[in-house]
Design a protein around this motif. Structure first.
Motif, PDB file in Angstrom:
ATOM      1  N   ALA A 193       0.535  -1.651   0.309  1.00 38.57           N
ATOM      2  CA  ALA A 193      -0.403   0.057  -0.132  1.00 38.57           C
ATOM      3  C   ALA A 193       0.795   1.327   0.903  1.00 38.57           C
ATOM      4  O   ALA A 193       0.235   2.104  -0.687  1.00 38.57           O
ATOM      5  CB  ALA A 193      -1.239   0.193   1.107  1.00 38.57           C
ATOM      6  N   GLN A 194       2.130   1.564   1.044  1.00 37.79           N
ATOM      7  CA  GLN A 194       3.007   2.625   1.282  1.00 37.79           C
ATOM      8  C   GLN A 194       2.980   2.617  -0.454  1.00 37.79           C
ATOM      9  O   GLN A 194       3.390   3.729  -1.049  1.00 37.79           O
ATOM     10  CB  GLN A 194       3.841   1.571   1.949  1.00 37.79           C
ATOM     11  CG  GLN A 194       5.014   3.038   2.361  1.00 37.79           C
ATOM     12  CD  GLN A 194       4.895   4.721   3.014  1.00 37.79           C
ATOM     13  OE1 GLN A 194       3.399   4.162   3.173  1.00 37.79           O
ATOM     14  NE2 GLN A 194       5.745   5.019   2.947  1.00 37.79           N
ATOM     15  N   GLY A 197       1.421   3.923  -2.497  1.00 37.09           N
ATOM     16  CA  GLY A 197       1.424   5.154  -3.038  1.00 37.09           C
ATOM     17  C   GLY A 197       1.593   5.940  -3.322  1.00 37.09           C
ATOM     18  O   GLY A 197       1.773   7.297  -3.385  1.00 37.09           O
ATOM     19  N   LEU A 198       2.561   6.237  -3.502  1.00 35.69           N
ATOM     20  CA  LEU A 198       4.428   6.796  -3.017  1.00 35.69           C
ATOM     21  C   LEU A 198       4.129   7.338  -4.565  1.00 35.69           C
ATOM     22  O   LEU A 198       4.374   8.526  -5.306  1.00 35.69           O
ATOM     23  CB  LEU A 198       5.723   5.471  -3.200  1.00 35.69           C
ATOM     24  CG  LEU A 198       6.938   6.460  -2.986  1.00 35.69           C
ATOM     25  CD1 LEU A 198       6.836   7.696  -1.615  1.00 35.69           C
ATOM     26  CD2 LEU A 198       7.475   4.993  -2.456  1.00 35.69           C
TER      27      LEU A 198
END
Ligand code: ATP
Ligand code: ATP
Ligand code: MG
Ligand code: MG
Lengths: 282, 305
Positions: A193-194, A197-198
């Motif tokens: 998810a990170q 998102g990035l």
């Protein structure tokens, strides 16, 4: 204004057609998801756009056009370019995150060096600035303690950390198109998810477009704007993400969607349970 | 955490195993810390957790690719902790591994058909013809064309290469297979076919699996029990039902809550994480605090927070 336009792309290996007349486009800032059968030609399509497919293999691009819109408004057919031109395109315009990180990272160089080198090639910055940038990228992809990690070699990192190093290399150059081939297979869902998102943030800030190849239909549902579905060397269907998930036209796509395992499907069952095979519902 | 449900020793038993690696600046990576677990005959234990939490290291400790700093490893009741790599070869028929990185685990100069047949020949479990037959059959079962037997590893797609490794691990009819992200490069249809094959072999031959995966929906479907790792330690262990239906540890809850849903109409905004990143790297002489467990239900252990 279309960023990349692939028309009628056909690639063969010794007479075997791995990609058969593929046509699709990618708009600036857009995420194009590519899904489909294992062995259907997804990676070969990506490597053909990068003009890396013929290197060290018997591959031949026998037909088609891969047109990239340049910043000055002109259009370049990548299939007609020589290797020096392609090298500058690969550094600055299109970046690729390869499916198998261990084979694309250099085993004898520390990972920090490899990120910094990509920064140096792209920005022409000095050693100190590029190492600082590499350290920053470590933080962004959530690899802890950059100072103690930056000197490590690929084999000293976990599978998912290697994948994140590849992602850092892909992102640090701020490409106009990012081709990501199964970039999150070794990541747990929180770090995945990170990373997604990035990439999203980069897309919003700089208008980077992404071609995202993945088997994870959850990831596609989460980030793709449009989806291309491949089976047996051909694109069998393409359309907006909502249409692909909610009104797929082709039997292959329906079978694929029906085979997606869903969390919570085992409530009330004890012991393992075989999976639905695609086609069970068809 | 030993269980002897049917009077047999567990297929594998890991007792208080730890492993550190050196890092820069005189620091050490505490990759695996005091891990204990067992897997029974015919059982699947899934290991899930954050990228870098020590899952592959645990697998490598069990197959003795790494030496443990501490703890014991028992294979069918036999202590293998101090065996030399050569002595481990005798156990290859019991224990097979599918490595996380398929490309790196296949010899680039050997045709894959020969790679898969090799263990059969080495262990003299099959004549040349039988080996060829079995390899062909296995290729079919994992959805690879026979004609591909003569290809070299680089001539395969990522998912095809992964299936070659699966076929190779299953060829010897082992008793325990460690599958480290073994189906991550497969589309869901082929994945279903391969997983069903693994389930069938378990039913028929009592095969056990240590199944390392980030795909929680697959884990839910095939695991009997689940161990959740975080920074080198197990923080929750229980039956599949206990861990998925009633997760107790905050990390387990966070993990289950982050699984994306395969429906574009149910997108969720997830804010980017910033700030301190939890790390298993410690200055020399220091290390993580050992977790203590509470058994919240029979068989369901949760690290105290
Ligand atoms: N170097 C090569 N030589 C010969 N055949 C190849 C080569 N590379 C790929 N192929 C073949 O081309 C076809 C397409 O491969 P590709 O890697 O594009 O599949 P893919 O869709 O990316 O699959 P996966 O999801 O498993 O990664 C496969 O059948 C593969 O065997
Ligand atoms: N040979 C090695 N030398 C130094 N450090 C290592 C080595 N092997 C693993 N590590 C470190 O040990 C830790 C655990 O790595 P491991 O590969 O076991 O993680 P993992 O849980 O399998 O992660 P992933 O899900 O990303 O594959 C990581 O911090 C990694 O950098
Ligand atoms: Mg591929
Ligand atoms: Mg791993």
């Amino acid at each position: 204004m279309t960023l990349l336009s692939v028309t009628d792309l056909t690639v063969t290996f010794d007479g075997f057609t791995a990609v058969d007349s593929a046509s699709f486009t990618i708009e600036p800032g857009e995420t194009l998801g590519v899904v489909g059968e294992s062995g259907s030609g997804k990676s070969v399509t990506a490597l053909s756009i990068m003009r890396l497919v013929e290197m060290g293999t018997r591959a031949k691009i026998t037909r088609g056009r891969v047109e990239l819109k340049m910043q000055d408004g002109s259009t370049l057919d990548l299939l007609g370019q020589d290797e020096p031109t392609m090298r500058s395109i690969r550094g600055n315009q299109i970046a690729m995150i390869f499916q198998e990180p261990l084979t694309s990272l250099n085993p004898v160089y520390p990972v920090g060096e490899q990120i910094a080198e990509a920064v140096r090639i792209h920005e022409g910055s000095d050693k100190k600035t590029s190492m600082a940038r590499a350290r920053e990228m470590f933080d962004l992809v959530r690899i802890p303690e950059a100072d103690k990690r930056i000197g490590q070699y690929p084999h000293e990192m976990s599978g998912g950390m290697r994948q994140r190093v590849m992602i850092a290399i892909g992102l640090c150059c701020g490409p106009r198109l990012l081709i990501a081939d199964e970039p999150t297979t070794a990541l747990d869902v929180t770090i995945q998810a990170q990373i997604l998102g990035l990439i999203k943030q980069l897309q919003v800030e700089t208008g980077t477009a992404m071609m995202l190849i993945t088997h994870d239909m959850g990831v596609i549902a989460e980030v793709a704007d449009r989806v291309v579905v491949m089976s047996q060397s051909k694109i069998v269907e393409q359309g907006p993400v909502d249409q692909i998930f909610h009104s797929p036209r082709e039997a292959y796509t329906r079978g694929l969607l029906s085979a997606v395992p869903k969390l919570g499907s085992m409530a009330g069952h004890d012991g393992p349970r075989p999976f639905n095979l695609a086609g069970d519902l068809a | 955490m030993t269980s002897q449900s049917n009077g047999q020793s567990p297929v594998v038993e890991v007792q208080g195993v730890s492993k550190q690696f050196p890092a820069d600046h005189n620091a050490r990576v505490h990759a695996v810390t005091d891990v204990s677990l067992h897997i029974d005959h015919g059982e699947t234990l899934a290991v899930v957790g954050e990228s870098g939490c020590g899952k592959s290291t645990l697998a490598n400790l069990i197959i003795r690719l790494h030496d443990a700093d501490q703890g014991r490893i028992l294979l069918k009741g036999v202590d293998i902790t101090d065996l030399k790599p050569r002595e481990m070869r005798a156990h290859r028929q019991t224990l097979q591994i599918i490595f996380q990185d398929p490309f790196a685990s296949l010899d680039p100069r050997v045709r894959v058909g020969a790679s898969v047949a090799e263990p059969l020949r080495v262990h003299k479990v099959a004549t040349k013809e039988e080996a060829t037959d079995r390899v062909r059959h296995l290729f079919e079962l994992v959805g690879l064309e026979r004609s591909m037997l003569n290809n070299y590893p680089h001539q395969f797609s990522g998912g095809q290469r992964q299936r070659v490794c699966i076929a190779r691990a299953l060829a010897l009819k082992p008793e325990l297979v460690i599958a480290d992200e073994a189906v991550s490069a497969l589309d869901v249809s082929v994945q279903a076919q391969v997983m069903n094959l693994m389930l069938e072999l378990q039913q028929e031959m009592g095969l056990s699996y240590l199944f390392i995966s980030h795909d929680l929906a697959v884990v839910e479907r095939i695991a009997h029990r689940v161990a959740v790792m975080y920074l080198g330690q197990i923080i929750e262990l229980g039956s599949r039902e206990q861990v998925f239906r009633d997760p107790r540890h905050s990390y387990t809850k966070r993990l289950l809550g982050a699984v994306p849903i395969a429906d574009p109409r149910q997108r969720t905004e997830r804010p980017l994480l910033t700030g301190e990143i939890p790390s298993p790297v410690w200055p020399a002489g220091e290390g993580p605090e050992l977790v203590t467990y509470t058994e919240v239900e029979p068989g369901h252990q949760v690290a105290d927070e």
